[in-house]
Design an enzyme around this catalytic site. Structure first.
Site, mmCIF file in Angstrom:
data_model
loop_
_atom_site.group_PDB
_atom_site.id
_atom_site.type_symbol
_atom_site.label_atom_id
_atom_site.label_comp_id
_atom_site.label_asym_id
_atom_site.label_seq_id
_atom_site.Cartn_x
_atom_site.Cartn_y
_atom_site.Cartn_z
ATOM 1 N N ASP A 1 -17.856 32.746 -29.024
ATOM 2 C CA ASP A 1 -18.507 33.318 -30.207
ATOM 3 C C ASP A 1 -19.972 33.553 -29.926
ATOM 4 O O ASP A 1 -20.556 34.499 -30.421
ATOM 5 C CB ASP A 1 -18.314 32.390 -31.416
ATOM 6 C CG ASP A 1 -16.905 32.531 -31.945
ATOM 7 O OD1 ASP A 1 -16.672 33.385 -32.799
ATOM 8 O OD2 ASP A 1 -16.014 31.836 -31.429
ATOM 9 N N LYS B 1 -22.588 38.720 -26.851
ATOM 10 C CA LYS B 1 -22.431 37.511 -27.675
ATOM 11 C C LYS B 1 -23.611 36.566 -27.431
ATOM 12 O O LYS B 1 -23.695 35.494 -28.025
ATOM 13 C CB LYS B 1 -21.091 36.838 -27.381
ATOM 14 C CG LYS B 1 -19.938 37.655 -27.974
ATOM 15 C CD LYS B 1 -18.610 37.070 -27.646
ATOM 16 C CE LYS B 1 -17.502 37.888 -28.288
ATOM 17 N NZ LYS B 1 -16.184 37.545 -27.717
ATOM 18 N N ARG C 1 -20.178 34.941 -41.864
ATOM 19 C CA ARG C 1 -19.927 33.878 -40.877
ATOM 20 C C ARG C 1 -21.215 33.684 -40.081
ATOM 21 O O ARG C 1 -21.781 34.649 -39.570
ATOM 22 C CB ARG C 1 -18.749 34.239 -39.948
ATOM 23 C CG ARG C 1 -17.426 34.186 -40.690
ATOM 24 C CD ARG C 1 -16.258 34.030 -39.774
ATOM 25 N NE ARG C 1 -16.053 32.653 -39.364
ATOM 26 C CZ ARG C 1 -15.063 32.281 -38.564
ATOM 27 N NH1 ARG C 1 -14.221 33.176 -38.086
ATOM 28 N NH2 ARG C 1 -14.893 31.025 -38.227
ATOM 29 N N CYS D 1 -7.233 28.492 -29.189
ATOM 30 C CA CYS D 1 -7.538 29.417 -30.294
ATOM 31 C C CYS D 1 -6.975 30.815 -30.006
ATOM 32 O O CYS D 1 -6.046 30.974 -29.205
ATOM 33 C CB CYS D 1 -9.048 29.464 -30.533
ATOM 34 S SG CYS D 1 -9.487 30.238 -32.113
ATOM 35 N N ASN E 1 -17.742 28.158 -29.012
ATOM 36 C CA ASN E 1 -16.408 28.719 -29.277
ATOM 37 C C ASN E 1 -15.686 27.768 -30.221
ATOM 38 O O ASN E 1 -16.219 26.729 -30.622
ATOM 39 C CB ASN E 1 -15.646 28.899 -27.954
ATOM 40 C CG ASN E 1 -14.367 29.691 -28.121
ATOM 41 O OD1 ASN E 1 -14.363 30.776 -28.705
ATOM 42 N ND2 ASN E 1 -13.254 29.171 -27.639
ATOM 43 N N SER F 1 -8.443 34.464 -28.862
ATOM 44 C CA SER F 1 -9.523 35.380 -28.476
ATOM 45 C C SER F 1 -8.856 36.680 -28.083
ATOM 46 O O SER F 1 -8.014 36.709 -27.180
ATOM 47 C CB SER F 1 -10.291 34.794 -27.287
ATOM 48 O OG SER F 1 -10.855 35.834 -26.521
HETATM 49 C C1 RUB Z 1 -12.125 32.544 -32.908
HETATM 50 C C2 RUB Z 1 -12.656 32.069 -31.606
HETATM 51 C C3 RUB Z 1 -12.519 33.007 -30.442
HETATM 52 C C4 RUB Z 1 -13.819 33.790 -30.266
HETATM 53 C C5 RUB Z 1 -13.665 34.920 -29.280
HETATM 54 O O1 RUB Z 1 -12.512 31.698 -33.990
HETATM 55 O O2 RUB Z 1 -13.248 31.015 -31.483
HETATM 56 O O3 RUB Z 1 -12.267 32.304 -29.256
HETATM 57 O O4 RUB Z 1 -14.235 34.317 -31.488
HETATM 58 O O5 RUB Z 1 -12.760 35.872 -29.765
HETATM 59 P P1 RUB Z 1 -12.152 32.161 -35.500
HETATM 60 P P2 RUB Z 1 -12.811 37.396 -29.266
HETATM 61 O O6 RUB Z 1 -10.673 32.340 -35.571
HETATM 62 O O7 RUB Z 1 -12.684 31.075 -36.356
HETATM 63 O O8 RUB Z 1 -12.885 33.469 -35.727
HETATM 64 O O9 RUB Z 1 -12.622 37.343 -27.779
HETATM 65 O O10 RUB Z 1 -11.698 38.083 -29.988
HETATM 66 O O11 RUB Z 1 -14.159 37.924 -29.618
#
Ligand code: RUB
Length: 306
Positions: free
Chosen positions: A198, A234, A61, A129, A208, A131
């Site tokens: 992200d 990040k 990714r 989404c 994100n 997170s």
């Molecule tokens: C997931 C997404 C999340 C971030 C943060 O996208 O955009 O908001 O990755 O997640 P995908 P975390 O489903 O395409 O991976 O807080 O768990 O790191």
């Protein structure tokens, strides 16, 4: 020898493992397994294996600087070691991986502690989404006895919002799921928006899940505070030196499985939310302004700039 890496990369690519944090954890664990099972005879061979592993994981990714920062830190420790034996170097990988994972866990706890304080009783919180950092924070607030409700988007095309909804219901949080395009319809009924990240760029912009920037715009219009919850790692150091953060574009079949011939489908996985729309980044150092990201990174994690 790279089997553990291939398996992890496939899971990451296929979204079996999703979210930046879980992606980084899966990559680190795969590197640890590689180190345990290595048949490399010396430092040169071991470094070659690590470099191949890095390429496979990074390609799984594109928009995942937390994974990249972690893997770079671990491989750099091996490169800089005076030790020559593969066994000893594998131990360095294990201890560096464990330390990274522990620190990541500590950051999650701190973020949850700080973020939960922002939640007032009877508030309505909007998220997009899935997170794991956001849901952990919300669960923590619930455990602390706060009463609040959550509105989450379904998150097309692959419905990560359903994961958020299920986790919230398991924690007995009143939860409403909406289609992504209903964000504006509901925005003036919520107290604040909270999303994960992200990537954070050197200018303090946040990358994100696709749709996040549209939600930020809508929040801005209705004067609803918009928070990002993110580990500082990040941050993508490459953006400081002129590179753009790459935005992964995924298969059209996620949008429409048997699409008509000649139809063009575009399916970017992420978008960029400008710092001016972000009230604060809730991170392990506290709630910071996106403008201060470089300064905070230099103070807390100077090694990312090396
Ligand atoms: C997931 C997404 C999340 C971030 C943060 O996208 O955009 O908001 O990755 O997640 P995908 P975390 O489903 O395409 O991976 O807080 O768990 O790191």
């Amino acid at each position: 020898m790279l089997e553990s890496i291939q398996i992890a990369a496939e899971k990451i690519k296929g979204l079996e493992v999703q979210g930046a944090r879980n992606v980084a954890i899966a990559a680190i664990e795969a590197i640890e397994t590689l180190a345990k099972e290595t048949k490399a005879k010396n430092k040169k061979e071991f470094l070659k294996e690590l470099s191949e592993a890095k390429d496979i994981l990074f390609a799984s990714r594109e928009t995942e600087p937390l994974m990249r920062n972690a893997v770079r830190l671990i491989t750099r420790k091996v490169e800089r070691s005076v030790k020559e034996g593969a066994r000893e170097l594998a131990e360095i990988v294990s201890s560096a991986s464990q330390k990274f994972l522990n620190d990541l866990e500590d950051s999650k706890e701190k973020i949850a502690e700080i973020g939960a304080r922002r939640i007032k009783n009877d508030s309505v919180i909007f998220t997009h989404c899935h997170s794991s950092t956001v849901t952990y924070l919300l669960r923590r607030a619930k455990q602390e006895g706060k009463s609040f409700e959550v509105i989450c988007t379904e998150t097309r095309p692959v419905f990560q919002g359903r994961l958020t909804a299920k986790e919230m219901l398991e924690s007995r949080v009143k939860t409403t799921l909406i289609v992504d395009s209903a964000a504006r319809f509901f925005m003036n009924q919520v107290d604040f928006v909270i999303v994960g990240a992200d990537a954070i760029t050197s200018q303090g912009n946040v990358i994100n899940k696709i749709g996040t920037s549209m939600i930020a715009l809508v929040a801005h219009e209705s004067r609803t505070p918009f928070y990002v919850v993110s580990e500082l790692l990040k941050f993508d150091p490459a953006t400081m030196y002129g590179d753009y953060e790459k935005i992964e574009e995924r298969s059209p079949n996620e949008v429409w499985e048997n699409l008509p011939k000649n139809l063009i489908i575009r399916n970017p996985a992420f978008d960029v939310t400008r710092r001016d729309f972000i009230h604060g980044i809730i991170c392990e150092e506290g709630i910071i302004s996106p403008h201060s990201i470089i300064e905070v990174m230099h103070r807390k994690y100077p090694w990312v700039f090396e």
